[in-house]
Design an enzyme around this catalytic site. Structure first.
Site, mmCIF file in Angstrom:
data_model
loop_
_atom_site.group_PDB
_atom_site.id
_atom_site.type_symbol
_atom_site.label_atom_id
_atom_site.label_comp_id
_atom_site.label_asym_id
_atom_site.label_seq_id
_atom_site.Cartn_x
_atom_site.Cartn_y
_atom_site.Cartn_z
ATOM 1 N N TYR A 137 -1.979 28.453 27.610
ATOM 2 C CA TYR A 137 -0.519 28.604 27.572
ATOM 3 C C TYR A 137 0.173 27.696 28.588
ATOM 4 C CZ TYR A 137 -0.942 32.820 24.664
ATOM 5 O OH TYR A 137 -1.206 33.698 23.650
ATOM 6 N N LYS A 192 -15.181 33.373 25.047
ATOM 7 C CA LYS A 192 -15.701 32.721 23.843
ATOM 8 C C LYS A 192 -16.699 31.672 24.322
ATOM 9 C CE LYS A 192 -15.668 32.043 19.373
ATOM 10 N NZ LYS A 192 -16.319 32.998 18.460
ATOM 11 N N ASP A 224 -14.074 37.464 19.400
ATOM 12 C CA ASP A 224 -14.013 37.881 17.989
ATOM 13 C C ASP A 224 -14.690 39.245 17.826
ATOM 14 O OD1 ASP A 224 -16.216 36.378 18.792
ATOM 15 O OD2 ASP A 224 -16.653 35.609 16.797
ATOM 16 N N ASP A 248 -3.595 38.330 25.524
ATOM 17 C CA ASP A 248 -2.323 38.489 24.813
ATOM 18 C C ASP A 248 -2.585 39.207 23.484
ATOM 19 O OD1 ASP A 248 0.236 38.198 23.893
ATOM 20 O OD2 ASP A 248 0.202 36.025 23.732
ATOM 21 N N ASP A 252 -2.244 43.602 22.598
ATOM 22 C CA ASP A 252 -1.376 44.090 21.517
ATOM 23 C C ASP A 252 -2.190 44.894 20.501
ATOM 24 O OD1 ASP A 252 0.968 43.144 22.483
ATOM 25 O OD2 ASP A 252 1.302 41.627 20.945
#
Ligand code: NAD
Length: 360
Positions: A137, A192, A224, A248, A252
């Site tokens: 980001y 990852k 994942d 992020d 959620d």
């Protein structure tokens, strides 16, 4: 010693829900000095900037910030630097708030609100710790250019850069381990590492930091798989630590497991324990001013403020117990209402929490 709290209600339902949290903090009769300032669209209207210098310096000079929410469709046409959301980014940057703590708790009384079967989610209590100031980001270089090489050379391409400095990984890992020490001593680091160099580096550093916390059982999971496990068997998790982009998305997802956005608090902390505390939801312009918003996420954010920035865990426990008591009494705002429970408005919910507090 009096501790200073900056109260930034913001836009939409922000002022209504923050008002209830302030009533709760005041009722505890602690040596707190609460000072209010405008932020977001309200600050733009008053002072032509979503984060005026006076609001920023109040926040920086306080032990903690209690934040409502910012944003409204009417500001969507403003240049980006004047949009209400810039206030949050500005506060994060200026205060160095690198650690975002988001609990996902499913209260037994609200088990039906989850889209998952109660036997899978009942009793869920996860803490997701998301790194907030680094990763893809913020990494540079980034932009749109003519691809310099590869099969698409010469074509326009968009690109971003995922990067983490060692010190950034160390400090967020430490928050993860310290939080695990206060809970069930289990920490799952999500990355990852099978594909990304940044993630392999992240994993190596987390393992190194883990040597300082031999009591904590550390595990690693690819992002994942973590996304799948959160819906398959979410109760296997206690504390999760992860980078900005993975956090992020996963935070959620975890929030949705509880089915009730109006119940979820959050904290963003810096190195010195200063923090910004806010509900996980937005300013809900669709219901603003109607007196129906659920104030519990903000009240629970005030409890986190006492726990993490003011080091008053017993007072935080009192607020959390009062919220549980109110739910057990069957009181519900519209967003969590179901047949057989009593629908109440924002102020009545605040009254009920105060009542429960006075009995504790
Ligand atoms: P939202 O979270 O504001 O609302 C989503 C839905 O949930 C709406 O139907 C709303 O009525 C409901 N809801 C949210 N909080 C509730 C509460 N406490 N009680 C009852 N119902 C509640 O998200 P959105 O509609 O996508 O965004 C609205 C505005 O909020 C936008 O301007 C957005 O940029 C802003 N926003 C701000 C923050 C923040 O301040 N941290 C976070 C997210 C969105």
């Amino acid at each position: 010693m009096t501790q200073k709290i900056a109260v930034l209600p913001g836009d939409g339902i922000g002022p209504e829900i923050v008002e209830q949290a302030v009533r709760v903090l005041t009722a505890l009769d602690l040596p707190l000095e609460l000072a209010e300032a405008p932020v977001g669209g309200a600050a733009f209207d008053a002072q032509e900037h979503p984060l005026p210098p006076s609001t920023l310096s109040l926040a920086q000079s306080s032990h903690a910030v209690l934040f409502g929410a910012v944003g409204d469709w009417k500001y969507d046409q403003l240049p980006r630097e004047f949009r209400p959301e810039q206030a949050i980014l500005g506060l994060r940057k200026a205060m160095g708030l690198f650690a975002n703590l988001r609990p996902a708790i499913l209260y037994p009384e609200l088990a039906n609100a989850s889209s998952l079967k109660p036997e899978i989610v009942a009793g869920l209590d996860i803490m997701i710790i998301r790194e907030l100031t680094g990763d893809i980001y913020f990494g540079t270089p980034r932009g749109v250019r003519n691809a310099p090489d590869g099969s698409f050379a010469g074509e326009r391409e968009g690109y971003d850069t995922m990067r983490y400095a060692e010190s950034e990984v160390r400090r967020i890992a430490r928050v993860g381990f310290e939080t695990a020490m206060k809970r069930s001593r289990k920490l799952c680091s999500v990355d990852k590492a099978n594909v990304l160099e940044t993630s392999q580096f992240w994993r190596d550093i987390v393992i190194e930091v883990g040597k300082e916390f031999p009591q904590v059982e550390l595990s690693h999971m690819y992002v994942d798989n973590a996304a799948m496990q959160l819906v398959k068997a979410p109760r296997q998790f206690d504390v999760i630590v992860t980078g900005n982009i993975f956090g992020d998305i996963l935070s959620d997802e975890a929030a949705m497991l509880t089915g009730s956005i109006g119940m979820l608090p959050s904290a963003s902390l810096n190195d010195s324990g200063q923090g910004l505390y806010e509900p996980s939801h937005g300013s809900a312009p669709d219901i603003a001013g109607k007196g129906v918003a659920n104030p519990l996420a903000t009240i629970l954010s005030a409890a986190m403020l006492l726990r993490y920035s003011l080091n008053l865990p017993a007072q935080a426990d009192r607020i959390e117990a009062a919220v549980k008591a109110v739910l057990a009494e069957g009181l519900r705002t519209a967003d969590i209402h179901e047949p057989g429970t009593t629908r109440v408005g924002t102020t009545q919910m605040g009254d009920a929490v105060l009542n429960a507090l006075s009995r504790s």
